[in-house]
Structure formats: structure tokens, C-alpha cells
Scaffold this active site. Structure first.
Site, PDB file in Angstrom:
ATOM      1  N   ASP A  70       3.196  -5.283   5.044  1.00 28.07           N
ATOM      2  CA  ASP A  70       2.263  -6.223   4.428  1.00 28.07           C
ATOM      3  C   ASP A  70       0.908  -6.011   5.083  1.00 28.07           C
ATOM      4  O   ASP A  70       0.814  -5.878   6.311  1.00 28.07           O
ATOM      5  CB  ASP A  70       2.731  -7.671   4.565  1.00 28.07           C
ATOM      6  CG  ASP A  70       2.147  -8.530   3.438  1.00 28.07           C
ATOM      7  OD1 ASP A  70       2.298  -8.143   2.257  1.00 28.07           O
ATOM      8  OD2 ASP A  70       1.541  -9.579   3.723  1.00 28.07           O
ATOM      9  N   THR A  71      -0.119  -5.939   4.245  1.00 24.56           N
ATOM     10  CA  THR A  71      -1.451  -5.561   4.722  1.00 24.56           C
ATOM     11  C   THR A  71      -2.490  -6.564   4.255  1.00 24.56           C
ATOM     12  O   THR A  71      -2.416  -7.056   3.133  1.00 24.56           O
ATOM     13  CB  THR A  71      -1.794  -4.151   4.182  1.00 24.56           C
ATOM     14  OG1 THR A  71      -0.860  -3.220   4.739  1.00 24.56           O
ATOM     15  CG2 THR A  71      -3.200  -3.731   4.558  1.00 24.56           C
ATOM     16  N   ASP A 153     -10.400   0.048  -0.508  1.00 19.64           N
ATOM     17  CA  ASP A 153     -10.922   1.273   0.120  1.00 19.64           C
ATOM     18  C   ASP A 153     -12.376   1.603  -0.239  1.00 19.64           C
ATOM     19  O   ASP A 153     -13.116   2.081   0.636  1.00 19.64           O
ATOM     20  CB  ASP A 153     -10.021   2.478  -0.220  1.00 19.64           C
ATOM     21  CG  ASP A 153      -8.749   2.496   0.621  1.00 19.64           C
ATOM     22  OD1 ASP A 153      -8.693   1.764   1.624  1.00 19.64           O
ATOM     23  OD2 ASP A 153      -7.820   3.242   0.262  1.00 19.64           O
ATOM     24  N   ARG A 179      -2.382   1.588   8.332  1.00 20.69           N
ATOM     25  CA  ARG A 179      -1.009   1.938   7.932  1.00 20.69           C
ATOM     26  C   ARG A 179      -0.493   3.102   8.781  1.00 20.69           C
ATOM     27  O   ARG A 179       0.661   3.097   9.213  1.00 20.69           O
ATOM     28  CB  ARG A 179      -0.981   2.281   6.435  1.00 20.69           C
ATOM     29  CG  ARG A 179       0.408   2.631   5.890  1.00 20.69           C
ATOM     30  CD  ARG A 179       0.475   2.481   4.380  1.00 20.69           C
ATOM     31  NE  ARG A 179       0.223   1.112   3.980  1.00 20.69           N
ATOM     32  CZ  ARG A 179      -0.917   0.695   3.434  1.00 20.69           C
ATOM     33  NH1 ARG A 179      -1.885   1.542   3.139  1.00 20.69           N
ATOM     34  NH2 ARG A 179      -1.077  -0.573   3.154  1.00 20.69           N
TER      35      ARG A 179
END
Ligand code: ITT
Length: 195
Positions: A70-71, A153, A179
Site C-alpha cells: 500500500d502506497t 509520477d 517501492r
């Protein structure tokens, strides 16, 4: 120990990144490969909680070891928001572009652009739970730049670089990203576990 693991994610961008990070070390498969279609539950209020919920869901359904990620994007001037709510910052079901537009609006004329990506990986291994964290610090741009990557990004420039994650080649992102850090810790742990 087997070197094949299920990554409990429905996000194909994440999966591709983890294939690259894991290449030559572990074979990573996804829920669809073992017959799971559909959503993974993530109803918690922390990255740790959501990562664990996704990993437990697949682990319990199939009786297997697995891990999940989870980010969140944590923006200093917004007191850590959107954080765990990064995926639905502009509202449920809205696109990555919508989320970015909301973020840029919130930060309009704000001189403090400091932000970080934080990934928490939860691993279920033989009924035990383990966590691995990866953080990359950087800054939010004024406009979108680049076509690579996904999510936020195009507006995130990692420290020590001038390009956004969407302008940098995937090989660079996958060496320095949140990540990459979390997955390298996971793979190190798996390689040394039960040695
Ligand atoms: P799974 O839960 O199926 O793994 P997801 O897309 O729901 O996939 P997260 O909840 O972890 O994944 O993602 C939260 C948000 O953060 C979502 O909007 C992503 O696009 C974004 N995000 C995650 N990792 C990112 C990265 O490496 N770069 C840019 N944005 C990212």
C-alpha cells in the site's frame, strides 16, 4: 523455500515494477494467476492496515503465503495528505489526472513543495506477519511532466534528480523508488529467512 510468491495487487503498473525489481531473484505472480478476479479490500486508515488487509485476504482465501503493497503520497504542506487516501483524493473512481489536478490546486502558490512517497509491504509467511517500508523524498512540480510510470509520477521529482518519475526511465525509478526500497528489504528478508 520456494522462490515463487503471490503479490496481492490489481495494479498492473505496480506488478510490472515489482517484476523488474525482483528479476533474477523471485518469481512474482498476481491474484489472477491463481484464479482470483475482482477487488481486494482496503478499508483501513493506515498504509500498514491496508497492506495487511490485502495480503490477508488472498492468504486466507487460498491458504498461501503472499505479500501486498500500500502506497501513499505524503505532502508536507498538506499535513501528510493525501497519504492513505491517495487513490481517491479527487473522489471515488476518479482518474490519476483528476487526483493530480486536485493536488496542484491545493498547492497553488504554495512555496513548500516537499513530499514523499511511502510504501508499506505486508508479508504473510507461514501464518506470521511482517512489514517492510520504503520512502523516497522529493518535491511536487507546478505542472505535469513525462509519460512513464503511473499515478502521481508526472508531478514528483525525487531528491537529487531534476526529472519527474514520469520523465526518468523505468530502470532508474525501479532502483531508487519507495517501492524498490520496500521490495529490496522484503527480498533480502526472504533470501535470509530459514537460512
Ligand atoms: P492495489 O491496492 O491493487 O495494489 P492501488 O492502485 O489501489 O493498487 P494503492 O492504494 O497502493 O494501489 O495506491 C494509492 C495511490 O497512489 C494510487 O492512486 C496510485 O496510483 C498511487 N501510487 C502508488 N504507487 C505509485 C507510484 O509508484 N508512483 C506514483 N503513484 C503511485
Amino acid at each position: 523455500m520456494t522462490n515463487e510468491f503471490v503479490f496481492a495487487t490489481n495494479n498492473t503498473n505496480k506488478l510490472k515494477e515489482v517484476w523488474e525489481i525482483a528479476s533474477g531473484k523471485f518469481k512474482i505472480i498476481c491474484p489472477a494467476d491463481i484464479g482470483h478476479e475482482g477487488e481486494l479490500p482496503e478499508e483501513q486508515t493506515t498504509l500498514e492496515g491496508n497492506a495487511l488487509q490485502k495480503a490477508r485476504f488472498i492468504s486466507e482465501k487460498f491458504g498461501i503465503n503472499c505479500f501486498a503493497d500500500d502506497t501513499g503520497l505524503e505532502v508536507e504542506a498538506l499535513n501528510g495528505e493525501p497519504g492513505v487516501y491517495s487513490a481517491r483524493y479527487a473522489g471515488e473512481g476518479r482518474s490519476a489526472k483528476d487526483n493530480i489536478n486536485k493536488l496542484l490546486l491545493e498547492l497553488k502558490d504554495c512555496p513548500n513543495r516537499n513530499a514523499r512517497f511511502r510504501t508499506v509491504v505486508a508479508l504473510i509467511l507461514d501464518d506470521k506477519e511482517y512489514f517492510f517500508e520504503g520512502i523516497v523524498e522529493g518535491k511536487i512540480t507546478e505542472t505535469l511532466r513525462g509519460e512513464n510510470g503511473f499515478g502521481y509520477d508526472p508531478v514528483f521529482v525525487p531528491n537529487s534528480f531534476d526529472e519527474t518519475f514520469a520523465e526518468l526511465p523505468a530502470e532508474i525509478k525501479n532502483k531508487i523508488s519507495h517501492r524498490a526500497m520496500a521490495m529490496e528489504k522484503l527480498f533480502y528478508f526472504l533470501r535470509h529467512h530459514q537460512e
